[in-house]
Each structure stands twice: as structure tokens, then as C-alpha cells.
Design a protein around this motif. Sequence first.
Motif, mmCIF file in Angstrom:
data_model
loop_
_atom_site.group_PDB
_atom_site.id
_atom_site.type_symbol
_atom_site.label_atom_id
_atom_site.label_comp_id
_atom_site.label_asym_id
_atom_site.label_seq_id
_atom_site.Cartn_x
_atom_site.Cartn_y
_atom_site.Cartn_z
ATOM 1 N N TYR A 136 0.857 -1.189 0.000
ATOM 2 C CA TYR A 136 0.000 0.000 0.000
ATOM 3 C C TYR A 136 0.885 1.228 0.000
ATOM 4 C CZ TYR A 136 -3.473 3.403 1.688
ATOM 5 O OH TYR A 136 -4.303 4.499 1.835
ATOM 6 N N MET A 137 0.822 1.987 -1.096
ATOM 7 C CA MET A 137 1.692 3.151 -1.227
ATOM 8 C C MET A 137 0.963 4.252 -2.006
ATOM 9 S SD MET A 137 5.577 3.278 -2.792
ATOM 10 C CE MET A 137 6.092 2.033 -1.613
ATOM 11 N N GLU A 138 0.899 5.411 -1.403
ATOM 12 C CA GLU A 138 0.300 6.591 -2.032
ATOM 13 C C GLU A 138 -1.110 6.300 -2.536
ATOM 14 O OE1 GLU A 138 2.993 7.981 -4.988
ATOM 15 O OE2 GLU A 138 4.516 8.609 -3.541
ATOM 16 N N LYS A 140 -2.526 3.478 -3.319
ATOM 17 C CA LYS A 140 -2.695 2.406 -4.303
ATOM 18 C C LYS A 140 -2.138 1.101 -3.756
ATOM 19 C CE LYS A 140 -2.476 5.537 -8.290
ATOM 20 N NZ LYS A 140 -1.787 5.867 -9.568
ATOM 21 N N TYR A 141 -2.711 -0.010 -4.245
ATOM 22 C CA TYR A 141 -2.274 -1.339 -3.832
ATOM 23 C C TYR A 141 -1.636 -2.074 -5.002
ATOM 24 C CZ TYR A 141 -4.716 -1.185 0.678
ATOM 25 O OH TYR A 141 -5.122 -0.863 1.960
ATOM 26 N N SER A 142 -0.592 -2.829 -4.681
ATOM 27 C CA SER A 142 0.065 -3.654 -5.692
ATOM 28 C C SER A 142 0.556 -4.945 -5.031
ATOM 29 C CB SER A 142 1.231 -2.911 -6.341
ATOM 30 O OG SER A 142 2.192 -2.544 -5.368
ATOM 31 N N ILE A 143 0.935 -5.922 -5.849
ATOM 32 C CA ILE A 143 1.378 -7.219 -5.349
ATOM 33 C C ILE A 143 2.872 -7.197 -5.067
ATOM 34 C CG2 ILE A 143 1.640 -9.669 -5.930
ATOM 35 C CD1 ILE A 143 -0.863 -9.360 -7.705
ATOM 36 N N ASP A 144 3.260 -7.730 -3.933
ATOM 37 C CA ASP A 144 4.666 -7.893 -3.589
ATOM 38 C C ASP A 144 5.136 -9.227 -4.185
ATOM 39 O OD1 ASP A 144 7.156 -8.276 -2.450
ATOM 40 O OD2 ASP A 144 6.571 -7.513 -0.475
ATOM 41 N N PHE A 145 5.645 -9.182 -5.416
ATOM 42 C CA PHE A 145 5.996 -10.413 -6.127
ATOM 43 C C PHE A 145 7.227 -11.102 -5.537
ATOM 44 C CE2 PHE A 145 3.253 -8.549 -9.408
ATOM 45 C CZ PHE A 145 2.497 -9.662 -9.737
ATOM 46 N N ASP A 146 8.164 -10.339 -5.007
ATOM 47 C CA ASP A 146 9.327 -10.963 -4.385
ATOM 48 C C ASP A 146 8.897 -11.788 -3.175
ATOM 49 O OD1 ASP A 146 11.051 -9.842 -6.229
ATOM 50 O OD2 ASP A 146 11.513 -8.090 -4.972
ATOM 51 N N ASP A 147 8.010 -11.230 -2.387
ATOM 52 C CA ASP A 147 7.494 -11.949 -1.217
ATOM 53 C C ASP A 147 6.663 -13.161 -1.640
ATOM 54 O OD1 ASP A 147 6.878 -11.971 1.799
ATOM 55 O OD2 ASP A 147 4.869 -11.938 0.912
ATOM 56 N N LEU A 148 5.872 -12.995 -2.707
ATOM 57 C CA LEU A 148 5.064 -14.113 -3.207
ATOM 58 C C LEU A 148 5.959 -15.263 -3.655
ATOM 59 C CD1 LEU A 148 2.348 -15.348 -3.989
ATOM 60 C CD2 LEU A 148 2.487 -14.121 -6.178
ATOM 61 N N ILE A 322 -11.835 2.544 2.517
ATOM 62 C CA ILE A 322 -11.564 3.908 2.970
ATOM 63 C C ILE A 322 -10.543 3.908 4.098
ATOM 64 C CG2 ILE A 322 -12.571 6.027 3.869
ATOM 65 C CD1 ILE A 322 -15.260 5.139 2.739
ATOM 66 N N ASP A 323 -9.489 4.678 3.909
ATOM 67 C CA ASP A 323 -8.431 4.866 4.903
ATOM 68 C C ASP A 323 -8.848 5.993 5.851
ATOM 69 O OD1 ASP A 323 -6.158 5.361 6.361
ATOM 70 O OD2 ASP A 323 -4.805 5.397 4.635
ATOM 71 N N CYS A 324 -9.115 5.626 7.102
ATOM 72 C CA CYS A 324 -9.589 6.597 8.095
ATOM 73 C C CYS A 324 -8.501 6.970 9.095
ATOM 74 C CB CYS A 324 -10.790 6.033 8.860
ATOM 75 S SG CYS A 324 -12.177 5.520 7.831
ATOM 76 N N SER A 325 -7.241 6.765 8.718
ATOM 77 C CA SER A 325 -6.152 7.001 9.663
ATOM 78 C C SER A 325 -6.096 8.452 10.128
ATOM 79 C CB SER A 325 -4.811 6.591 9.054
ATOM 80 O OG SER A 325 -4.589 7.237 7.809
#
Length: 393
Positions: A136-138, A140-148, A322-325
Motif C-alpha cells: 500500500y503506497m500513495e 494504491k495497492y500492488s502485489i509484492d511479487f518478491d514476497d510471493l 476507505i483509509d480513516c487514519s
Amino acid sequence: MNWNDCIERTNTHSVKWSFPEEEDVIPMCIADMDFQVAPAIADALNQKARHGIYGYTTFSDRYFKSIISWWKKRFDMPIDKDWICFSPGIIPGINVLLSVLTEPGDGVIIQDPVYYPFYSTIENHGCSVVKNTLIYMEGKYSIDFDDLEEKASEPRTKLLILCSPHNPVGRVWTPEELNRIGDIAKRHNLWIISDEMHGDLVYSGHEHKPLFKADESIIENSILCAAPSKTFNIAGLQTSILLIPNEELREKYNEKLTGFGLMRPNVFGIEGTIAAYEEGEPWLNELLMVLEDNKQYVFNYLEQHLPEMKAITPQATHLIWIDCSGLGIEGEELCTFFLEKAKVKFDEGFKFGECSGSFVRMNIACPKERIDMALRRMNHAVLEHRKNRQALK
């Protein structure tokens, strides 16, 4: 179709609208819609109801043809009739698959934050939940392929449950991302269960690629899960579809399903599925425009009035993550705040993953009037919260 009709759902045995401990609550939770089904579906069910006999039901050629035609038309994906297997729901189907494909102690990968029944489903079979947490960055969400890759290489990791499109973050995985997932699965002999429940609910500018179509080389080690339930708001008819190309697995799945006594469909579920896939497309096209409008309304309102709440732009689903932080509240306290102070009920973010304590999931498949009322209540509650925080400084 009147998409602005606020139909009364209290006292209808609706899970979404049952709040015995609270009054005057607006539920923006649970992924069913507050819209009436397509007229063709209602007509088919009414006709069956008038018939007056609701005995044991089987699958007709028309049922199979409706599914095959839908997938060809919507996704340009040919499917073999033999692949089509029944389940009363996606989660029951995944449970049956895990009972066939895993042994206690095996690892099952999920990409959290993710649909929370996946956790208990895995644990129910004595398997370990292996988290390939999304990046989760800025906003947006993406897949961590190295971790996968690392998690897939573990000897006891046997399976990946892929959520495509992803619930709750709303990502539509690209063909490139799906191919990378497929490559990792092939390298490590990993089965993939692809939950594509929301594949029909995709916003303009995006295109859902079924896993089989993105990478045909992995179909013998993959299962695709789908249903008309989310698309056409007929989850209560309990008719889901599993596409299992692997003949050996398919036979084991059907044997296990029969052993559990789950092999017969709901008499109305068959009629609803046929009507949805044969005649429901115009209704669906209208729905997508309504959801697009509702989505933009929520984004504009939050941006203007509630800057503490950052909505993640969904590429699919009728849900907004929704990010409520910015509110400085997390976990149980966050949803209790909205429930008690705003009389609005959300799905709790922490249920989807430990990394999501400051999130809520909002269902926007309802008339705009209801969304507006919920947003105004939220605004009033946050204004008071904002004043209290400032007073403490």
C-alpha cells in the motif's frame, strides 16, 4: 428500473438490515445491494413460484448454455461444459477444494487485506495462513511479487487463493500481473483458486481478465470461482459456479460435494441463474452506470467535507475501501465510533487483515439518497470528533 427507490428491507430477514441492538442504523456493510433484481429474474422466479411444486432440482442444458454464453460474451472466454461444477456458495466451494487439495499443516497463501472468510476457511482445515501482504503506497495497492515468490517456494505451501478483482481494495489485476502469478505458481507447483466473484462489476477504463484467459498454461492447476450472486444481487439463491478443467480434481471435488450432501441446487437458484445470464445484461449495464455515479459522489463528498478519510479508487466491485487514519481511531473503536455517533454501519477493516485497522469497507450499491444521508451523518460525527481532538491539544 427505478434506481432511486429506497426499498424498505427491515423485517425481511435481511442479514444486512438486522440490527436488534441498534435503531435507525444505515448499513453500508455486507456486499449485497439495496436494488431490486432485473425484471427478467423476478419474472422467472414468480413463474416458478406460481408452479407450486418445489421438489429436488437438477441442472438443465439451458442452465449450462447460459453460463457458457455469458463467459463467451462478457470475457471472450470459451469454457467446456464439463468444467462447470456447482456450489451453494464460493466459500463452501473453497472449503471442499481445500479438503481435497491440502493436508493439515500445509500453507495457503492469501493477499491481505482480503475477504475475511478466507482466514477461517484455511484454518478450518488445519492449514496455515501464509500472508503475501499487498503493498500500500500513495493510495494504491500492488502485489509484492518478491514476497510471493519466497512464500510459494516453501515446501509445505500448496495453494494460493487469488481474489480477482480484489475485495476489498478494488484492484483489477492486469494480464501482466496475472501472468507473473501464473509463472510463480508453475515454478513451485502451486494450485491457484481464483475467486472472480466481482468480475462483472468493473468500472469503465478497466477490463477483468479471467485467470484462464490471461494464462492458459495453468488451467490444469487452477480453479475459477464465479457466480451471478454479486452481479445480479441474488446471493440468497445460493447458486455458485466453479470451473475445474482438471478432470481428476473435478471428480474428487464432486465426490466430496456429494459426500457433504451439497450436490443439489436451490430450485429457484437455477431459474435465477438462467434468467440473469440470458436476459440480465441490460440491467447490469445500467447498474454499472449507477455505481460509477455513486462512487464519484462519495469521492467528491469525502474530499470536500471529510479530508481525514481517504477513499481508495476501486477499479471494480460495488465497495469502497476507505483509509480513516486521519481520524486517529483504529480497530473496534473506529467502527463503534461510526455506529454510535453516526448510526452508520461499515465492515470493519481489521477483519480483512492486521494491516487494516484504520480502514472501513463501504457498500455503495444503494440509492444515492441513502448514501447522502450516511455521508451527512458521518460528517456531523466527524465534526464533533474534530472539535474534541482540537480541544485536547
